[in-house]
Design an enzyme around this catalytic site. Sequence first.
Site, PDB file in Angstrom:
ATOM      1  N   ASP A   1     -10.815   1.971  -3.164  1.00 60.97           N
ATOM      2  CA  ASP A   1     -11.283   1.875  -1.508  1.00 60.97           C
ATOM      3  C   ASP A   1     -12.703   2.066  -1.623  1.00 60.97           C
ATOM      4  O   ASP A   1     -13.444   1.511  -0.705  1.00 60.97           O
ATOM      5  CB  ASP A   1     -10.856   3.025  -0.597  1.00 60.97           C
ATOM      6  CG  ASP A   1      -9.369   2.732  -0.084  1.00 60.97           C
ATOM      7  OD1 ASP A   1      -8.915   1.662  -0.345  1.00 60.97           O
ATOM      8  OD2 ASP A   1      -8.790   3.242   0.549  1.00 60.97           O
TER       9      ASP A   1
ATOM     10  N   ASP B   1       0.943  -1.168  -0.072  1.00 62.49           N
ATOM     11  CA  ASP B   1       0.036   0.118   0.109  1.00 62.49           C
ATOM     12  C   ASP B   1       0.876   1.201  -0.012  1.00 62.49           C
ATOM     13  O   ASP B   1       2.107   1.170   0.205  1.00 62.49           O
ATOM     14  CB  ASP B   1      -0.879  -0.008   1.318  1.00 62.49           C
ATOM     15  CG  ASP B   1      -2.292   0.773   1.072  1.00 62.49           C
ATOM     16  OD1 ASP B   1      -2.316   1.336   0.167  1.00 62.49           O
ATOM     17  OD2 ASP B   1      -3.169   0.326   1.895  1.00 62.49           O
TER      18      ASP B   1
HETATM   19  C1  GLA Z   1      -5.807   1.843   2.408  1.00 56.73           C
HETATM   20  C2  GLA Z   1      -6.221   0.670   1.521  1.00 56.73           C
HETATM   21  C3  GLA Z   1      -7.342   0.058   2.283  1.00 56.73           C
HETATM   22  C4  GLA Z   1      -6.624  -0.535   3.513  1.00 56.73           C
HETATM   23  C5  GLA Z   1      -6.123   0.672   4.516  1.00 56.73           C
HETATM   24  C6  GLA Z   1      -5.289   0.053   5.522  1.00 56.73           C
HETATM   25  O1  GLA Z   1      -6.820   2.686   2.582  1.00 56.73           O
HETATM   26  O2  GLA Z   1      -6.413   1.155   0.290  1.00 56.73           O
HETATM   27  O3  GLA Z   1      -7.544  -1.226   1.593  1.00 56.73           O
HETATM   28  O4  GLA Z   1      -5.669  -1.531   3.347  1.00 56.73           O
HETATM   29  O5  GLA Z   1      -5.285   1.636   3.766  1.00 56.73           O
HETATM   30  O6  GLA Z   1      -4.959   1.239   6.513  1.00 56.73           O
END
Ligand code: GLA
Length: 749
Positions: free
Chosen positions: A570, A508
């Site tokens: 997301d 990420d």
């Molecule tokens: C980001 C990712 C999510 C999740 C969060 C965790 O927003 O896109 O899918 O993994 O971080 O903090």
Amino acid sequence: MFGSSTRTALAAASLLTVLGHKSAVMAQDNSNAVVVDGKTFVLNGDNVSYQFRVNETSGDLLSDHFGGSLDGSMFDAPPVEALGGWVGLNGRFRREFPDHGRGDFRIPAVRIRQSEGYTVTDLRYQSHDVIQGKPELPGLPATHGGEDDVTTLVVHMFDNYSSIAVDLSYSIFPKYDAIVRSANVTNKGTKNITVEALSSFSFDFPVEDLDMISLNGDWAREAHRQRRKVEYGTQGFGSSTGFSSHLHNPFLALAHPSTTESQGEAWGFSLVYTGSFSVDVEKGSQGLTRALIGLNPNQLSWQLGAGETLTSPECVAVYSDNGIGGMSRSLHRLYRNHLIKSKFAISDRPVLLNSWEGLYFDYNESTIYQLAEESATLGVKLFVMDDGWFGDKYPRTSDNAGLGDWTPNPERFPEGLSPLVQDVTDLKAGNTSTKMRFGIWVEPEMVNPNSSLYREHPDWALHAGPYPRTEQRNQLVLNLALPEVQDYIIKVIADLLDSSDISYVKWDFNRAMHETPSPSNDHAYMLGMYRVFDTLTTRFPDVLWEGCASGGGRFDPGVLEYFPQIWTSDDTDALERVTIQFGTSLAYPPSAMGAHLSAVPNAQTGRTIPVTFRGHVAMMGGSFGLELNPAELHEDEKAEVPGLIALAEKVNPIILTGDMYRLRLPEESNWPAALFISPDGAQAVLFYFQLRANVNHATPWIRLQGLDPQAKYTVDGKGPYSGANLMNMGLQYTFDSDFGSEVVFLERQ
Ligand code: GLA
């Protein structure tokens, strides 16, 4: 046939040098992939030709054609007349690589500041090489292929006044109607120069009306398709965030106003890069349209000492006369076969459950195991432990601590991760004997000020001298331009993967870059990041890597070279996802999209959508998963999930390898639909949606595309029906409420 110049990057490919030959020189294996006639160059694909030439008077390169196939006879364009007015010849020509300062007032593809301060260059053709295959791009992700797949033409240009050399590299993948271009600038003088702008692709279209199509959005609203008319003047977009971003994707399409999804000419330009970028479309006073795509000039200022070279990222340009859909399919095929290096590029992806929306930060060894156990019962094959597992002195129990300290939280995992990984990988998926796999979330490019890493190495975080370091999500970005930071990340992630049986990593990246030490740091960061990606994915080829940047903030071809899939957004609301996934598919293969069935009411929109529709939308992505806590599912939802998993597994091979036809778009219709056809044409799967209930109004038929008109197909076992009937008349489905959906299988008889 000897190389006038040999560079190490060329070493792997065989080299054919042509210095101004008068006769046509054909590339050997790819027959006429690259044709050189005197100083005219033609790249030929199955359905495309790209032609440019050297202007004998000025030595400049002039663009002739990028479009449908030429028949091999060169057409001498009439000379451009110098009419009255202030725009000189350079401003009237279609220029192949427009440099700066000699009377072309449009945006240049290259601008170099010399030590004396001026930014004029006079780049003239010097020589060229034809190479079977495609050399690597040093330090950068790039498409690849063997001698049978691709042929490369390198044109060497030189400015006699400054001793600046530019090599333009064109690789043609004939089967994909794709031309890949990059440029490198070498300082062959003795004084420093600064590259202030460098486009990867630049093309001057002739006088014609064009629309430009781009993908824009924001966090949790990625890849919304925008189409607008190209007007006189400049219009463009880009990213100055330090990453490709949710705001604008590094992709541009141009099309005639009459071009549709399935008909007409379309050109796609896709930048293989993850950093800040710039797209400029300029319709000049003469009515010619210039398209430029490359590094963002505001974040470049790249100094070159004597003998040094800057290589631009490459840009893939595809041409289609089968509409926007044809353009997308060329890119999809090319990226599946000649960009994504992972062994998982087109192989089955395990159905996964990701813990994020189910538990967020709130778990420990036993609750996370319970989640894995429940997932296994449903038939899930890969369990992914998302954010919240690490941080010893500064535990990651919320988003304000722990990033940088990749040690398991000792309170949550007193004996480390190994016992959990062991227990999870001992589980069996559903009623099968398949063992569950274990995956983990990391965000290695970041640091929380609340961490041991930051206490030890505050200088590793991006910062600009004394200026305050602005935090976003309570975190700072590590400066991956620094080799010691790259080495640290490689080591901690390699140690983590060596420590237990981890077969999937979600990588990420959750904030933009603010205070940077210098404009050029952005590109230096990217080179460092690619080194990290390359080292880790080479060392751990059996790991399935997923890219993520708060969803689709880094959905770009640069990431795809290393990670075969990317978390698309997301926003897991299925209605929003239809738009986001259809939009993303403009440039990227569905195989690359992570898409999950999540709980309702949806965490981002509060919307409640039936589980079937949610599942159907998610299985259009190459990596299908669940993102919920099964214990919280309604009984009737829970009963449906195993069936949806089985269906997702059935469609997955077609999604991963097949051609996608966007039959109707969500932004234009209440009944969006897409058809995926297996490479051999023997199987197809239709996704058909009704977004809102349709009261007292007929439902449209859906006409299929891409089938063999002569062949017969069964449709969910019924029929057979001829391809002609399915394409010319179509199928009809009706639904009696909001969010209706059908997944329909076609088999060729
Ligand atoms: C980001 C990712 C999510 C999740 C969060 C965790 O927003 O896109 O899918 O993994 O971080 O903090």
